[in-house]
Design a protein around this motif. Structure first.
Motif, PDB file in Angstrom:
ATOM      1  N   ARG A   1      29.292  -4.124 -25.058  1.00 38.65           N
ATOM      2  CA  ARG A   1      28.773  -3.524 -24.157  1.00 38.65           C
ATOM      3  C   ARG A   1      29.517  -2.260 -24.563  1.00 38.65           C
ATOM      4  O   ARG A   1      31.035  -1.823 -25.519  1.00 38.65           O
ATOM      5  CB  ARG A   1      29.763  -3.634 -22.948  1.00 38.65           C
TER       6      ARG A   1
ATOM      7  N   TYR B   1      27.906 -13.394 -27.703  1.00 40.05           N
ATOM      8  CA  TYR B   1      28.503 -12.591 -28.241  1.00 40.05           C
ATOM      9  C   TYR B   1      27.667 -11.644 -27.343  1.00 40.05           C
ATOM     10  O   TYR B   1      26.863 -11.612 -27.546  1.00 40.05           O
ATOM     11  CB  TYR B   1      30.078 -12.787 -28.721  1.00 40.05           C
ATOM     12  N   TYR B   2      28.386 -10.455 -27.174  1.00 45.49           N
ATOM     13  CA  TYR B   2      27.889  -9.519 -26.846  1.00 45.49           C
ATOM     14  C   TYR B   2      27.743  -7.761 -27.012  1.00 45.49           C
ATOM     15  O   TYR B   2      29.855  -7.912 -27.183  1.00 45.49           O
ATOM     16  CB  TYR B   2      26.895  -8.929 -26.550  1.00 45.49           C
TER      17      TYR B   2
ATOM     18  N   ASP C   1      27.516 -10.980 -19.738  1.00 43.00           N
ATOM     19  CA  ASP C   1      25.961 -11.934 -19.596  1.00 43.00           C
ATOM     20  C   ASP C   1      26.574 -12.712 -20.106  1.00 43.00           C
ATOM     21  O   ASP C   1      26.951 -14.093 -21.291  1.00 43.00           O
ATOM     22  CB  ASP C   1      25.943 -11.301 -20.998  1.00 43.00           C
TER      23      ASP C   1
ATOM     24  N   ASP D   1      24.974 -15.301 -23.641  1.00 43.29           N
ATOM     25  CA  ASP D   1      25.201 -14.943 -25.281  1.00 43.29           C
ATOM     26  C   ASP D   1      26.698 -15.330 -25.289  1.00 43.29           C
ATOM     27  O   ASP D   1      27.448 -14.951 -23.949  1.00 43.29           O
ATOM     28  CB  ASP D   1      24.252 -13.535 -25.801  1.00 43.29           C
TER      29      ASP D   1
END
Length: 579
Positions: A231, A228-229, A223, A226
């Protein structure tokens, strides 16, 4: 006067609880989520810093490799003369010296998987390789160098896959002579610091395809919006931070296995845990309040409603520890005992009243019946039909005896039908219209007990209102035993072929209005309803209606097969045979 609006205690408690607890719950949830968010951001910041160091390390290596190769082509004649056709010994010696320099470069930069010097003018392509490379991979790298037209290829770093390995490729040189550097993605910077959770340094190309660690991260979508994310990959949560490398359209990603509580400090874990425990106490407290207060209160209310609707006197049973409910239970039970005593006295008075009503109802005879009988008897005697006159007198005497029996007595249905047949015989002698009586009752129903005159009254109404000069009078009597819920009933139907009930009379029957307001045409049916109410209470009923044949009355009473005690003196004389 306008009735004051009332509120349930339970509803009021719920509204008050929501008004007090809801803001606290919102703040607690916000605090917990904020704490978790801060913990995530701290972990993401640490991962981002680590990724930056690895990115700087690889970028520096690529930049220095590029400068070293460019400097060699700019300053070393051994590179440039390979553009021209040389004798074999001179060309071989020049490439040998260059390869020796490449080996030094490879030892300085471990990420270099292979380097090649290529001179189409002399038909030479010589390479050095990482010691771990297989023979097939070495041949394929050399083949790629020989078959590629570098004069038209990119002058920047680019990504190329050879066999099952991904390389960053850089080409420098002049026409007819090139140096090619292969930076192995798998030999690039690696995570060497031991972490509490497994971490990966993954490279992605311009199509966001993983260039290493492909077994785990081949289907990972980055992504780019963003910073950070998180998953779920292979059933586990991973935190992903990434940034562009700056060379070869490659994106570097730092992917670390993530556990929200595992990345939180002890104080943060304690704060979040305490917050959720306090929220869990809210339904627990509400459950306790329901159990010790509202549930007993609901049982009290149910018992009171049952006492009112079913005319019962239940006792409240409370074993809790609340003083107020215990006092309420004791007071209610004392009140029920007092009501029960008063009801016994009232019941005794009601029994005396019912006995008087029985005596009154059995006095309501039909004067016109006896007047018609006397006129008919007079006519028979004038015609000197002595035998018929005697039969008429015996039949009427039996009818009178039956009529004067105690109205609360139950008799077999067969006896009631016998009396109906006797009544029809008497009436047939006084009217010119032929009377046809059809009785369809099974044997098991004939033994059921019914109130005295319960069918007789409906048959009398048929003679009074259904007789027409242009047709025979047909009266049908049927009975059946039916099962309804947990009780068995006897259903009796009386049908005639007359003109039916007048609409105003039928409306008063079906509308449930007080039959005392109806004229004399319904006195008999009204009396039966009163007697059924006295004998069976609400367990019996009468339905009157009109159908295509005429008037239909249905009588439903509880099935009873035992002999009922009789208070009136039984008559021993039997009606003579009319045959």
């Amino acid at each position: 006067m306008k009735r004051k609006r009332l509120y349930s205690v339970k509803k009021f408690f719920m509204i008050a609880s929501v008004a007090l607890v809801f803001p606290f719950a919102i703040l607690s949830v916000y605090f917990a989520l904020h704490t978790i968010r801060v913990s995530e951001e701290m972990a993401a910041s640490a991962n981002r810093n680590a990724l930056y160091l690895y990115q700087q390390e690889l970028s520096t290596n690529l930049e220095q490799l590029e400068q070293s190769m460019a400097q060699s082509w700019a300053q070393d004649w051994k590179y440039q003369k390979l553009r021209f056709e040389l004798d074999d010994i001179d060309a071989h010696e020049s490439t040998r010296i260059i390869l020796e320099a490449y080996k030094v470069t490879q030892s300085v930069y471990p990420c270099v998987g292979a380097m090649a010097i290529y001179s189409p003018a002399n038909g030479l392509c010589r390479c050095i390789y990482d010691n771990s490379y297989s023979h097939d991979l070495r041949e394929d790298i050399k083949k790629y160098v020989e078959e590629t037209d570098f004069s038209r290829d990119s002058v920047e770093w680019y990504v190329r896959r050879i066999d099952d390995k991904w390389f960053m490729v850089r080409v420098l040189g002049l026409s007819n002579a090139y140096s090619v550097c292969f930076v192995d993605i798998d030999l690039g910077p690696k995570i060497t610091v031991s972490e509490p959770m497994p971490s990966y340094l993954v490279y992605f190309d311009g199509n966001m395809e993983a260039l290493n660690e492909t077994e785990v991260f081949k289907n990972v979508d980055l992504d780019t919006k963003d910073s950070y994310y998180i998953r779920k990959i292979a059933g586990e949560n991973f935190m992903i931070v990434h940034m562009p490398l700056g060379y070869g359209n490659i994106t570097m990603a730092y992917i670390a296995r993530y556990s929200g509580f595992g990345h939180m400090t002890i104080s943060q874990i304690f704060a979040v845990t305490l917050t959720f425990l306090m929220l869990l106490l809210v339904p627990l407290v509400y459950y306790i309040v329901i159990r010790i207060f509202f549930r007993p209160l609901s049982e009290f209310i149910y018992s009171i409603h049952k006492s009112r609707d079913e005319n019962m006197h239940p006792k409240l049973s409370y074993t809790g520890e609340l003083v107020e409910l215990n006092e309420f239970s004791d007071t209610f039970n004392d009140m029920m005992e007092e009501i029960e005593k008063l009801k016994i006295d009232s019941y005794e008075q009601e029994m005396a009243k019912q006995k008087a009503e029985f005596q009154y109802l059995q006095q309501q005879l039909k004067p016109h019946f006896y007047l018609n009988f006397l006129k008919t008897l007079y006519g028979i005697i004038q015609l000197r039909h002595t035998d018929k006159a005697q039969q008429m007198i015996l039949g009427v005497s039996e009818y009178i005896r039956y009529t004067f029996r105690n109205n609360s007595v139950l008799v077999p249905l067969s006896e009631e039908i016998h009396q109906v047949e006797n009544y029809v015989y008497i009436q047939q002698a006084s009217i010119a219209t032929r009377v046809i009586l059809n009785v369809e009752i099974p044997d098991e129903a004939m033994n059921a007990y019914v109130p005295v005159m319960s069918i007789q009254t409906f048959v009398e109404n048929s003679f009074k209102y259904a007789v027409c000069a242009d047709r025979n009078l047909e009266i049908g009597i049927s009975a059946s035993i039916i099962q309804a819920e947990s009780e068995v009933y006897l259903e009796i139907g009386i049908q005639d072929n007359g003109n039916g009930f007048p609409e105003d009379i039928l409306d008063k029957y079906t509308g449930g209005r007080n039959q005392e307001s109806v004229d004399g045409t319904s006195t008999g049916i009204h009396n039966i309803k009163q007697r059924l109410e006295i004998i069976y209470q609400s367990r019996a009923g009468i339905t009157c209606m009109n159908n295509y044949q005429g008037a239909l009355c249905e009588l439903i009473i509880p099935l009873q097969t035992k002999q009922a005690p009789e208070d009136a003196q039984e008559v021993s004389d039997e009606c003579i045979d009319r045959g």
